[in-house]
Design an enzyme around this catalytic site. Structure first.
Site, PDB file in Angstrom:
ATOM      1  N   LYS A 126       0.829  -1.215   0.000  1.00 33.53           N
ATOM      2  CA  LYS A 126       0.000   0.000   0.000  1.00 33.53           C
ATOM      3  C   LYS A 126       0.860   1.260   0.000  1.00 33.53           C
ATOM      4  O   LYS A 126       2.033   1.245   0.360  1.00 33.53           O
ATOM      5  CB  LYS A 126      -0.998  -0.047   1.163  1.00 33.53           C
ATOM      6  CG  LYS A 126      -2.105  -1.066   0.861  1.00 33.53           C
ATOM      7  CD  LYS A 126      -3.197  -1.133   1.882  1.00 33.53           C
ATOM      8  CE  LYS A 126      -4.243  -2.172   1.405  1.00 33.53           C
ATOM      9  NZ  LYS A 126      -5.236  -2.494   2.431  1.00 33.53           N
ATOM     10  N   ARG A 169      -2.561 -10.508   4.830  1.00 32.94           N
ATOM     11  CA  ARG A 169      -3.032 -10.633   3.434  1.00 32.94           C
ATOM     12  C   ARG A 169      -1.983  -9.970   2.559  1.00 32.94           C
ATOM     13  O   ARG A 169      -1.788  -8.759   2.647  1.00 32.94           O
ATOM     14  CB  ARG A 169      -4.388  -9.938   3.322  1.00 32.94           C
ATOM     15  CG  ARG A 169      -4.990  -9.919   1.938  1.00 32.94           C
ATOM     16  CD  ARG A 169      -6.295  -9.120   1.941  1.00 32.94           C
ATOM     17  NE  ARG A 169      -6.858  -9.049   0.608  1.00 32.94           N
ATOM     18  CZ  ARG A 169      -6.455  -8.187  -0.333  1.00 32.94           C
ATOM     19  NH1 ARG A 169      -5.498  -7.311  -0.084  1.00 32.94           N
ATOM     20  NH2 ARG A 169      -7.007  -8.198  -1.532  1.00 32.94           N
TER      21      ARG A 169
HETATM   22  N1  PMM Z   1      -7.141  -4.345   1.003  1.00 32.95           N
HETATM   23  C1  PMM Z   1      -7.497  -4.403  -0.302  1.00 32.95           C
HETATM   24  C2  PMM Z   1      -8.462  -5.318  -0.734  1.00 32.95           C
HETATM   25  N2  PMM Z   1      -9.042  -6.165   0.130  1.00 32.95           N
HETATM   26  N3  PMM Z   1      -9.275  -7.019   2.311  1.00 32.95           N
HETATM   27  C3  PMM Z   1      -8.942  -6.998   3.617  1.00 32.95           C
HETATM   28  N4  PMM Z   1      -9.531  -7.858   4.483  1.00 32.95           N
HETATM   29  N5  PMM Z   1      -8.017  -6.127   4.099  1.00 32.95           N
HETATM   30  C4  PMM Z   1      -7.386  -5.218   3.287  1.00 32.95           C
HETATM   31  O1  PMM Z   1      -6.575  -4.437   3.792  1.00 32.95           O
HETATM   32  C5  PMM Z   1      -7.729  -5.212   1.894  1.00 32.95           C
HETATM   33  C6  PMM Z   1      -8.690  -6.144   1.442  1.00 32.95           C
HETATM   34  C7  PMM Z   1      -6.864  -3.500  -1.295  1.00 32.95           C
HETATM   35  O2  PMM Z   1      -5.689  -4.030  -1.790  1.00 32.95           O
HETATM   36  P1  PMM Z   1      -5.465  -4.925  -3.142  1.00 32.95           P
HETATM   37  O3  PMM Z   1      -5.771  -4.060  -4.325  1.00 32.95           O
HETATM   38  O4  PMM Z   1      -4.066  -5.303  -3.054  1.00 32.95           O
HETATM   39  O5  PMM Z   1      -6.342  -6.126  -3.108  1.00 32.95           O
END
Ligand code: PMM
Length: 268
Positions: free
Chosen positions: A210, A246
């Site tokens: 991020k 994650r």
């Molecule tokens: N961040 C993203 C998408 N899904 N789900 C959870 N549980 N926590 C997060 O911090 C989160 C998420 C955005 O990031 P991406 O584009 O890398 O999926």
């Protein structure tokens, strides 16, 4: 298992901030998921709608069409799956196809049917802290004391989920780094992880690649340059009592968690 669960990210979207467009083809997506499992992912988190700041919504049918073939294929290979969706219809169809977790970045606020569908399906539910949709979420994130406010709002989501019939043992919470939060808010939430763990539910941390990690990039400006910083956060999250992390780069986090695990073992 003492180390946190590793959720490997598989975004089958054309526009996610770090891997958008790379895994849209189902064969490429499936191969990438298998590679993440080989590298040590415990669960694959599949998303069919980007939630990057500014992103527009995708119709639920389109989201489902992107993820369902991959869910079927991977569930058939015995891989544990989480579905990153705000839509109850997608959640229900994917649960039926074998997903074990529903990862809802809105914590149930985006779709009034979500809790009921999860309650009826028996899957585990990840409730992330969220205030509004991606198109506007970074306009003016406002908190007086971010950790206690996120903790209280997650408490409300938990209460709503339990009232709708989801057993407490099926719930996981997530502070939602970067969702209606500045970099400072993200750091305060990471430092405040023990307070969130104190809610009494497993805590998932999603810091991977991020924007607030850009200052710690290995080289250039590509999001993947933030993988060292992400792996460091994985180890520190483990130390703070997180249930899971994650991440995009599973191998780097797996190595960092192996070091943490060895350190933790020596303490026992
Ligand atoms: N961040 C993203 C998408 N899904 N789900 C959870 N549980 N926590 C997060 O911090 C989160 C998420 C955005 O990031 P991406 O584009 O890398 O999926």
């Amino acid at each position: 298992m003492s180390r946190p669960v590793i959720l490997g990210i598989l975004n089958v979207t054309p526009d996610s901030f770090s891997d958008g467009g790379r895994w849209v083809d189902p064969a490429a997506a499936t191969a990438h998921a298998l590679e993440l499992v080989r590298q040590g992912a415990d669960v694959i988190d599949i998303g069919g709608e980007s939630t990057r700041p500014g992103a527009e919504r995708v119709p639920a049918e389109q989201e489902l069409a992107r993820v369902l073939p991959i869910v079927r294929e991977l569930a058939g290979s015995g891989i544990r799956l989480s579905i990153d969706t705000m839509n109850a219809s997608t959640a229900g169809a994917c649960a039926e196809a074998g997903a074990e977790f529903i990862n809802d970045v809105s914590g149930g606020l985006a779709d009034p049917d979500m809790y009921a569908v999860v309650a009826g399906s028996g899957v585990r539910y990840i409730a992330m802290h969220w205030r509004e949709h991606s198109a506007t979420m970074q306009a003016a994130p406002l908190y007086t004391e971010v950790v206690s406010e996120v903790r209280a709002e997650l408490g409300e989501r938990i209460a709503g989920a339990i009232a709708a019939g989801i057993e407490p043992a099926r719930l996981i919470v997530d502070p939602g780094l970067g969702f209606s939060k500045t970099a400072d808010h993200n750091w305060q939430l990471l430092a405040g992880l023990p307070e969130l763990v104190g809610l009494g539910f497993p805590v998932l941390v999603g810091a991977s690649r991020k924007g607030f990690l850009a200052d710690f990039a290995a080289g250039g400006t590509a999001p993947a340059e933030r993988d060292d910083a992400t792996a460091t956060i994985s180890a520190l999250s483990a130390q703070a009592g997180a249930w899971g992390v994650r991440v995009h780069n599973v191998a780097a986090t797996r190595r960092a968690l192996a070091v943490w695990d060895r350190w933790d073992e020596a303490r026992a």
